[in-house]
Design an enzyme around this catalytic site. Structure first.
Site, PDB file in Angstrom:
ATOM      1  N   CYS A   1       0.865  -1.187   0.000  1.00 51.32           N
ATOM      2  CA  CYS A   1       0.000   0.000   0.000  1.00 51.32           C
ATOM      3  C   CYS A   1       0.898   1.233   0.000  1.00 51.32           C
ATOM      4  O   CYS A   1       2.088   1.133  -0.292  1.00 51.32           O
ATOM      5  CB  CYS A   1      -0.997  -0.020   1.156  1.00 51.32           C
ATOM      6  SG  CYS A   1      -0.306   0.260   2.803  1.00 51.32           S
TER       7      CYS A   1
ATOM      8  N   ASN B   1       2.345   1.639   4.323  1.00 53.32           N
ATOM      9  CA  ASN B   1       2.581   0.405   5.068  1.00 53.32           C
ATOM     10  C   ASN B   1       2.233   0.549   6.547  1.00 53.32           C
ATOM     11  O   ASN B   1       2.918   0.020   7.421  1.00 53.32           O
ATOM     12  CB  ASN B   1       4.023  -0.079   4.884  1.00 53.32           C
ATOM     13  CG  ASN B   1       4.273  -1.508   5.352  1.00 53.32           C
ATOM     14  OD1 ASN B   1       5.358  -1.814   5.836  1.00 53.32           O
ATOM     15  ND2 ASN B   1       3.309  -2.382   5.220  1.00 53.32           N
TER      16      ASN B   1
ATOM     17  N   CYS C   1      -1.540   0.858   7.266  1.00 54.13           N
ATOM     18  CA  CYS C   1      -2.975   0.549   7.355  1.00 54.13           C
ATOM     19  C   CYS C   1      -3.333  -0.699   6.550  1.00 54.13           C
ATOM     20  O   CYS C   1      -3.444  -1.783   7.095  1.00 54.13           O
ATOM     21  CB  CYS C   1      -3.840   1.709   6.862  1.00 54.13           C
ATOM     22  SG  CYS C   1      -3.773   3.188   7.880  1.00 54.13           S
ATOM     23  N   ARG C   2      -3.504  -0.521   5.252  1.00 54.36           N
ATOM     24  CA  ARG C   2      -4.019  -1.600   4.414  1.00 54.36           C
ATOM     25  C   ARG C   2      -3.081  -2.798   4.307  1.00 54.36           C
ATOM     26  O   ARG C   2      -3.502  -3.935   4.514  1.00 54.36           O
ATOM     27  CB  ARG C   2      -4.356  -1.073   3.018  1.00 54.36           C
ATOM     28  CG  ARG C   2      -5.503  -0.076   3.031  1.00 54.36           C
ATOM     29  CD  ARG C   2      -5.720   0.554   1.686  1.00 54.36           C
ATOM     30  NE  ARG C   2      -4.595   1.429   1.348  1.00 54.36           N
ATOM     31  CZ  ARG C   2      -4.442   2.028   0.183  1.00 54.36           C
ATOM     32  NH1 ARG C   2      -5.343   1.853  -0.774  1.00 54.36           N
ATOM     33  NH2 ARG C   2      -3.410   2.831  -0.045  1.00 54.36           N
ATOM     34  N   SER C   3      -1.818  -2.555   3.996  1.00 51.69           N
ATOM     35  CA  SER C   3      -0.927  -3.705   3.799  1.00 51.69           C
ATOM     36  C   SER C   3      -0.607  -4.453   5.095  1.00 51.69           C
ATOM     37  O   SER C   3      -0.572  -5.687   5.076  1.00 51.69           O
ATOM     38  CB  SER C   3       0.335  -3.320   3.032  1.00 51.69           C
ATOM     39  OG  SER C   3       1.063  -2.304   3.664  1.00 51.69           O
TER      40      SER C   3
ATOM     41  N   ASP D   1      -8.560   3.237   1.299  1.00 49.81           N
ATOM     42  CA  ASP D   1      -7.584   3.660   2.296  1.00 49.81           C
ATOM     43  C   ASP D   1      -8.333   4.290   3.469  1.00 49.81           C
ATOM     44  O   ASP D   1      -8.936   5.351   3.329  1.00 49.81           O
ATOM     45  CB  ASP D   1      -6.617   4.668   1.688  1.00 49.81           C
ATOM     46  CG  ASP D   1      -5.450   4.999   2.599  1.00 49.81           C
ATOM     47  OD1 ASP D   1      -5.505   4.660   3.807  1.00 49.81           O
ATOM     48  OD2 ASP D   1      -4.489   5.604   2.105  1.00 49.81           O
TER      49      ASP D   1
END
Length: 163
Positions: free
Chosen positions: A16, A19, A21-23, A131
């Site tokens: 993401c 690095n 939140c999402r990943s 996001d």
């Protein structure tokens, strides 16, 4: 990275922007799903940007993962590097911008397959994982739902055939 890679199973990198939140949520969901399925895999996450190198995931991401029974507090942000395109079999980007940025860094002879996370889900191909960073806490729950579905799809893909 290569020395840590198991001799069997896939090597998957989630990508993401920062690095945090999402990943890392995707990494946590995938680690939990692969462990539950008893499948050996190398799973990691990275960001295209360098703002959060060495930092833990966003506190809201950690809280959502904990709510789902997964601890991501020990993960630390890192930036995508050229070696990742050789060390991993599959790099899954959270959205089209991350995919574009990864393609720009990807060496011509890279061995990793590169695609969007949601390309693994029926009827979601081409979509990006939202996001949640600038939104409310419920955005982290929606992000978890997406990355957890991706983790389940990966487990199904890499599960040994039965019979």
């Amino acid at each position: 990275m290569a020395d840590d890679r198991p001799s069997t199973g896939p090597a998957i990198l989630f990508l993401c922007l920062g690095n945090i939140c999402r990943s890392p949520l995707a990494e946590g969901a995938a680690r939990a799903a692969f462990a539950k399925a008893g499948i050996d895999a190398t799973i990691d996450s990275a960001g295209t940007g360098d703002w959060h190198i060495g930092r833990p995931p966003d506190a809201r991401a950690q809280a959502e993962a904990r709510r789902r029974g997964v601890d991501i507090s020990t993960l630390r942000g890192r930036q995508l590097r050229r070696a990742d395109f050789y060390d991993f079999d599959l790099i899954l980007a959270a959205d089209a911008t991350n995919l574009r940025d990864a393609r720009a860094l990807r060496p011509a002879d890279a061995t990793a397959e590169l695609k969007l996370m949601l390309d693994l889900l029926p009827d979601r191909g081409g979509e990006g994982v939202t996001d949640p960073y600038y939104g409310e806490d419920d955005g982290f729950a929606a992000t978890w739902d997406d990355v957890d579905a991706v983790a389940a799809a990966l487990v199904a893909e890499f599960s040994p055939p039965s019979g």
